[in-house]
Design a protein around this motif. Structure first.
Motif, PDB file in Angstrom:
ATOM      1  N   VAL A 146      27.198  41.150 -16.283  1.00 37.11           N
ATOM      2  CA  VAL A 146      26.343  41.197 -15.095  1.00 37.11           C
ATOM      3  C   VAL A 146      26.469  42.601 -14.504  1.00 37.11           C
ATOM      4  O   VAL A 146      27.571  43.100 -14.284  1.00 37.11           O
ATOM      5  CB  VAL A 146      26.773  40.133 -14.065  1.00 37.11           C
ATOM      6  CG1 VAL A 146      25.904  40.214 -12.806  1.00 37.11           C
ATOM      7  CG2 VAL A 146      26.710  38.734 -14.673  1.00 37.11           C
ATOM      8  N   GLU A 147      25.324  43.249 -14.267  1.00 36.34           N
ATOM      9  CA  GLU A 147      25.330  44.599 -13.706  1.00 36.34           C
ATOM     10  C   GLU A 147      25.454  44.539 -12.185  1.00 36.34           C
ATOM     11  O   GLU A 147      25.176  43.496 -11.580  1.00 36.34           O
ATOM     12  CB  GLU A 147      24.043  45.326 -14.124  1.00 36.34           C
ATOM     13  CG  GLU A 147      23.988  45.550 -15.630  1.00 36.34           C
ATOM     14  CD  GLU A 147      22.729  46.243 -16.098  1.00 36.34           C
ATOM     15  OE1 GLU A 147      21.781  46.429 -15.293  1.00 36.34           O
ATOM     16  OE2 GLU A 147      22.680  46.600 -17.291  1.00 36.34           O
ATOM     17  N   PRO A 148      25.874  45.654 -11.555  1.00 32.22           N
ATOM     18  CA  PRO A 148      25.982  45.664 -10.088  1.00 32.22           C
ATOM     19  C   PRO A 148      24.667  45.242  -9.428  1.00 32.22           C
ATOM     20  O   PRO A 148      23.581  45.623  -9.890  1.00 32.22           O
ATOM     21  CB  PRO A 148      26.309  47.131  -9.770  1.00 32.22           C
ATOM     22  CG  PRO A 148      26.969  47.636 -11.014  1.00 32.22           C
ATOM     23  CD  PRO A 148      26.279  46.925 -12.146  1.00 32.22           C
ATOM     24  N   ASN A 149      24.769  44.426  -8.387  1.00 32.70           N
ATOM     25  CA  ASN A 149      23.615  43.925  -7.624  1.00 32.70           C
ATOM     26  C   ASN A 149      22.667  43.052  -8.443  1.00 32.70           C
ATOM     27  O   ASN A 149      21.496  42.917  -8.103  1.00 32.70           O
ATOM     28  CB  ASN A 149      22.841  45.079  -6.974  1.00 32.70           C
ATOM     29  CG  ASN A 149      23.720  45.903  -6.060  1.00 32.70           C
ATOM     30  OD1 ASN A 149      24.485  45.352  -5.263  1.00 32.70           O
ATOM     31  ND2 ASN A 149      23.640  47.207  -6.183  1.00 32.70           N
ATOM     32  N   GLU A 150      23.152  42.472  -9.540  1.00 41.94           N
ATOM     33  CA  GLU A 150      22.338  41.591 -10.391  1.00 41.94           C
ATOM     34  C   GLU A 150      22.932  40.193 -10.323  1.00 41.94           C
ATOM     35  O   GLU A 150      24.146  40.025 -10.338  1.00 41.94           O
ATOM     36  CB  GLU A 150      22.370  42.115 -11.827  1.00 41.94           C
ATOM     37  CG  GLU A 150      21.505  41.344 -12.803  1.00 41.94           C
ATOM     38  CD  GLU A 150      21.580  41.922 -14.210  1.00 41.94           C
ATOM     39  OE1 GLU A 150      20.519  42.016 -14.848  1.00 41.94           O
ATOM     40  OE2 GLU A 150      22.683  42.258 -14.674  1.00 41.94           O
ATOM     41  N   SER A 151      22.085  39.188 -10.249  1.00 44.92           N
ATOM     42  CA  SER A 151      22.580  37.813 -10.261  1.00 44.92           C
ATOM     43  C   SER A 151      22.914  37.408 -11.688  1.00 44.92           C
ATOM     44  O   SER A 151      22.368  37.983 -12.645  1.00 44.92           O
ATOM     45  CB  SER A 151      21.519  36.859  -9.701  1.00 44.92           C
ATOM     46  OG  SER A 151      20.446  36.729 -10.629  1.00 44.92           O
TER      47      SER A 151
END
Length: 137
Positions: free
Chosen positions: A44-49
């Protein structure tokens, strides 16, 4: 370079994609311990759900376009120690194939009866329950 504790690493989003009574499985080019076959997955990437990451990873790895239906559950994986989030996804377009050939070497649509051949250990119970219900187990 120091090794990171698994709890400090980004969570891994897992896509559970079912179509026509089969579930999408991908085979890693390099096995991780006993794990060779798995569901499409990635960090999961930063700021990704987790749901958005499952959709993105499925497209990046297999070229298949999916929509997140619902989060099935989260856990710390008993073998890797990584935080995992499992999302049920529905196919909206495309054909599953190996797109990320650096990471994968094969994709298959597995039936409920074939799952044990691909995954040699028990699935996360919410995933198993979902597959039992959608694949007619």
């Amino acid at each position: 370079m120091t090794e990171q504790n698994p709890e400090q690493l980004p969570a891994v989003a897992v896509a559970i994609v079912v179509k026509d009574g089969r579930v999408l499985m991908v085979r890693r080019r390099v096995a991780e311990g006993e794990l060779s076959w798995q569901f499409p997955a990635g960090e999961v990437e930063p700021n990704e759900s987790p749901e958005a990451a499952a959709v993105r990873e499925t497209a990046e790895e297999t070229g298949l376009h999916v929509a997140a239906a619902r989060l099935l559950g989260e856990r710390v994986h008993p073998q890797s120690g990584r935080r995992m989030a499992y999302t049920a996804c529905e196919v909206v377009g495309g054909t599953a194939m190996v797109v990320d050939s650096d990471e994968l070497d094969r994709v298959v649509w597995a039936s409920h009866a074939e799952l044990a051949e691909y995954v040699p250990f028990p699935l996360f119970p919410p995933v198993q329950e979902y597959l039992d219900g959608t694949l007619g187990g």
